[in-house]
Design a protein around this motif. Sequence first.
Motif, mmCIF file in Angstrom:
data_model
loop_
_atom_site.group_PDB
_atom_site.id
_atom_site.type_symbol
_atom_site.label_atom_id
_atom_site.label_comp_id
_atom_site.label_asym_id
_atom_site.label_seq_id
_atom_site.Cartn_x
_atom_site.Cartn_y
_atom_site.Cartn_z
ATOM 1 N N ILE A 45 0.849 -1.190 0.000
ATOM 2 C CA ILE A 45 0.000 0.000 0.000
ATOM 3 C C ILE A 45 0.883 1.238 0.000
ATOM 4 C CG2 ILE A 45 -1.712 1.332 1.285
ATOM 5 C CD1 ILE A 45 -2.781 -1.199 2.449
ATOM 6 N N THR A 46 0.536 2.195 -0.856
ATOM 7 C CA THR A 46 1.222 3.488 -0.860
ATOM 8 C C THR A 46 0.173 4.598 -0.908
ATOM 9 O OG1 THR A 46 1.445 3.413 -3.272
ATOM 10 C CG2 THR A 46 3.329 2.663 -1.981
ATOM 11 N N VAL A 60 -3.237 0.133 -3.860
ATOM 12 C CA VAL A 60 -3.094 -1.209 -3.296
ATOM 13 C C VAL A 60 -2.639 -2.131 -4.415
ATOM 14 C CG1 VAL A 60 -4.256 -3.135 -2.154
ATOM 15 C CG2 VAL A 60 -4.953 -0.783 -1.645
ATOM 16 N N LYS A 61 -1.504 -2.801 -4.197
ATOM 17 C CA LYS A 61 -1.003 -3.797 -5.147
ATOM 18 C C LYS A 61 -1.036 -5.151 -4.461
ATOM 19 C CE LYS A 61 1.930 -0.630 -7.677
ATOM 20 N NZ LYS A 61 3.274 -0.378 -8.222
ATOM 21 N N HIS A 108 -8.154 4.160 8.427
ATOM 22 C CA HIS A 108 -9.455 4.161 7.757
ATOM 23 C C HIS A 108 -9.292 4.123 6.235
ATOM 24 C CE1 HIS A 108 -13.760 4.839 7.488
ATOM 25 N NE2 HIS A 108 -13.528 5.806 6.609
ATOM 26 N N LEU A 109 -8.383 4.929 5.697
ATOM 27 C CA LEU A 109 -8.146 4.948 4.249
ATOM 28 C C LEU A 109 -7.609 3.604 3.763
ATOM 29 C CD1 LEU A 109 -6.568 8.489 3.785
ATOM 30 C CD2 LEU A 109 -8.920 7.791 3.294
ATOM 31 N N HIS A 110 -6.668 3.019 4.500
ATOM 32 C CA HIS A 110 -6.113 1.720 4.128
ATOM 33 C C HIS A 110 -7.178 0.634 4.162
ATOM 34 C CE1 HIS A 110 -1.555 2.553 4.920
ATOM 35 N NE2 HIS A 110 -2.104 3.425 4.108
ATOM 36 N N SER A 111 -7.985 0.628 5.207
ATOM 37 C CA SER A 111 -9.037 -0.369 5.341
ATOM 38 C C SER A 111 -10.033 -0.268 4.188
ATOM 39 C CB SER A 111 -9.742 -0.190 6.679
ATOM 40 O OG SER A 111 -10.773 -1.124 6.829
ATOM 41 N N THR A 112 -10.434 0.944 3.861
ATOM 42 C CA THR A 112 -11.375 1.153 2.757
ATOM 43 C C THR A 112 -10.751 0.748 1.425
ATOM 44 O OG1 THR A 112 -12.413 2.965 3.969
ATOM 45 C CG2 THR A 112 -12.817 2.868 1.591
ATOM 46 N N ALA A 113 -9.487 1.111 1.206
ATOM 47 C CA ALA A 113 -8.810 0.763 -0.046
ATOM 48 C C ALA A 113 -8.629 -0.747 -0.172
ATOM 49 C CB ALA A 113 -7.459 1.479 -0.135
ATOM 50 N N LEU A 114 -8.291 -1.426 0.932
ATOM 51 C CA LEU A 114 -8.159 -2.888 0.894
ATOM 52 C C LEU A 114 -9.495 -3.560 0.587
ATOM 53 C CD1 LEU A 114 -5.726 -3.618 3.844
ATOM 54 C CD2 LEU A 114 -5.426 -4.372 1.482
ATOM 55 N N SER A 115 -10.559 -3.101 1.207
ATOM 56 C CA SER A 115 -11.884 -3.668 0.952
ATOM 57 C C SER A 115 -12.303 -3.436 -0.499
ATOM 58 C CB SER A 115 -12.919 -3.058 1.887
ATOM 59 O OG SER A 115 -12.644 -3.413 3.211
ATOM 60 N N ALA A 117 -10.241 -2.990 -3.047
ATOM 61 C CA ALA A 117 -9.388 -3.846 -3.884
ATOM 62 C C ALA A 117 -9.878 -5.292 -3.858
ATOM 63 C CB ALA A 117 -7.939 -3.762 -3.415
ATOM 64 N N ARG A 118 -10.382 -5.747 -2.714
ATOM 65 C CA ARG A 118 -10.926 -7.109 -2.602
ATOM 66 C C ARG A 118 -12.082 -7.304 -3.593
ATOM 67 N NH1 ARG A 118 -12.116 -6.791 2.260
ATOM 68 N NH2 ARG A 118 -10.209 -7.729 3.082
ATOM 69 N N GLY A 119 -12.971 -6.334 -3.650
ATOM 70 C CA GLY A 119 -14.101 -6.419 -4.569
ATOM 71 C C GLY A 119 -13.679 -6.357 -6.025
ATOM 72 N N VAL A 120 -12.754 -5.455 -6.339
ATOM 73 C CA VAL A 120 -12.252 -5.354 -7.709
ATOM 74 C C VAL A 120 -11.521 -6.645 -8.085
ATOM 75 C CG1 VAL A 120 -10.634 -4.129 -9.223
ATOM 76 C CG2 VAL A 120 -12.103 -2.839 -7.652
ATOM 77 N N MET A 121 -10.767 -7.204 -7.141
ATOM 78 C CA MET A 121 -10.037 -8.451 -7.382
ATOM 79 C C MET A 121 -11.015 -9.585 -7.683
ATOM 80 S SD MET A 121 -7.282 -10.076 -4.794
ATOM 81 C CE MET A 121 -7.034 -11.811 -4.717
ATOM 82 N N PHE A 122 -12.090 -9.694 -6.904
ATOM 83 C CA PHE A 122 -13.060 -10.758 -7.144
ATOM 84 C C PHE A 122 -13.703 -10.589 -8.521
ATOM 85 C CE2 PHE A 122 -17.293 -12.584 -7.144
ATOM 86 C CZ PHE A 122 -16.978 -13.903 -6.864
ATOM 87 N N ALA A 123 -14.087 -9.372 -8.867
ATOM 88 C CA ALA A 123 -14.715 -9.130 -10.166
ATOM 89 C C ALA A 123 -13.751 -9.417 -11.317
ATOM 90 C CB ALA A 123 -15.216 -7.689 -10.242
ATOM 91 N N THR A 124 -12.487 -9.090 -11.125
ATOM 92 C CA THR A 124 -11.486 -9.285 -12.182
ATOM 93 C C THR A 124 -11.150 -10.762 -12.379
ATOM 94 O OG1 THR A 124 -10.559 -7.103 -11.703
ATOM 95 C CG2 THR A 124 -9.155 -8.641 -12.923
ATOM 96 N N PHE A 125 -11.017 -11.516 -11.285
ATOM 97 C CA PHE A 125 -10.604 -12.919 -11.369
ATOM 98 C C PHE A 125 -11.783 -13.887 -11.463
ATOM 99 C CE2 PHE A 125 -6.503 -11.784 -8.859
ATOM 100 C CZ PHE A 125 -5.948 -11.254 -9.999
ATOM 101 N N ARG A 126 -12.991 -13.382 -11.412
ATOM 102 C CA ARG A 126 -14.183 -14.229 -11.447
ATOM 103 C C ARG A 126 -14.200 -15.084 -12.718
ATOM 104 N NH1 ARG A 126 -20.318 -12.205 -12.049
ATOM 105 N NH2 ARG A 126 -21.282 -14.203 -11.575
#
Length: 148
Positions: A45-46, A60-61, A108-115, A117-126
């Motif tokens: 995270i940066t 988030v990478k 808070h920003l990290h938690s929101t960005a991780l969550s 990214a989780r959704g984008v990751m699921f949609a991308t790898f689905r």
Amino acid sequence: MTKRSPQTKPTPQQLALQSIDLLESSLHYPGEHPPFSSFHYNIHITSKADDEKNLVLVTVKIAVHNENIHQQLGSLAVNCVFTMSNFAEVVRLNAAGQPDMPDDLVEHLHSTALSTARGVMFATFRGTFLHHAVLPLIAPGAVTEDKK
């Protein structure tokens, strides 16, 4: 990122996620292999701040691995852009040009960005061989920011 002293603790007002950008994604199919049942994740995270536009950008990478395969199976980079009405009071740039924000805001920003990214990751790898590579829930503060 430097941490601000507790006595100066302005809180963000009207904090909002302005945009979500998929910067990159990749799949590296390892060939014939039984279905994967467990995954390992490298997370980086940066944060950057654009003080002219009053924005905080959190990138988030995520790299996906399996203990039985020596190559990376997939990766994803997501950029989350946040805005707040009192940006100038809450976010400062340090001498290195990195954002200096209160710890609770960073968390808070990290938690929101991780969550996000989780959704984008699921949609991308689905529907791919990484369909079940769902990023687990991560305790706030468990992933520290890269200082690059």
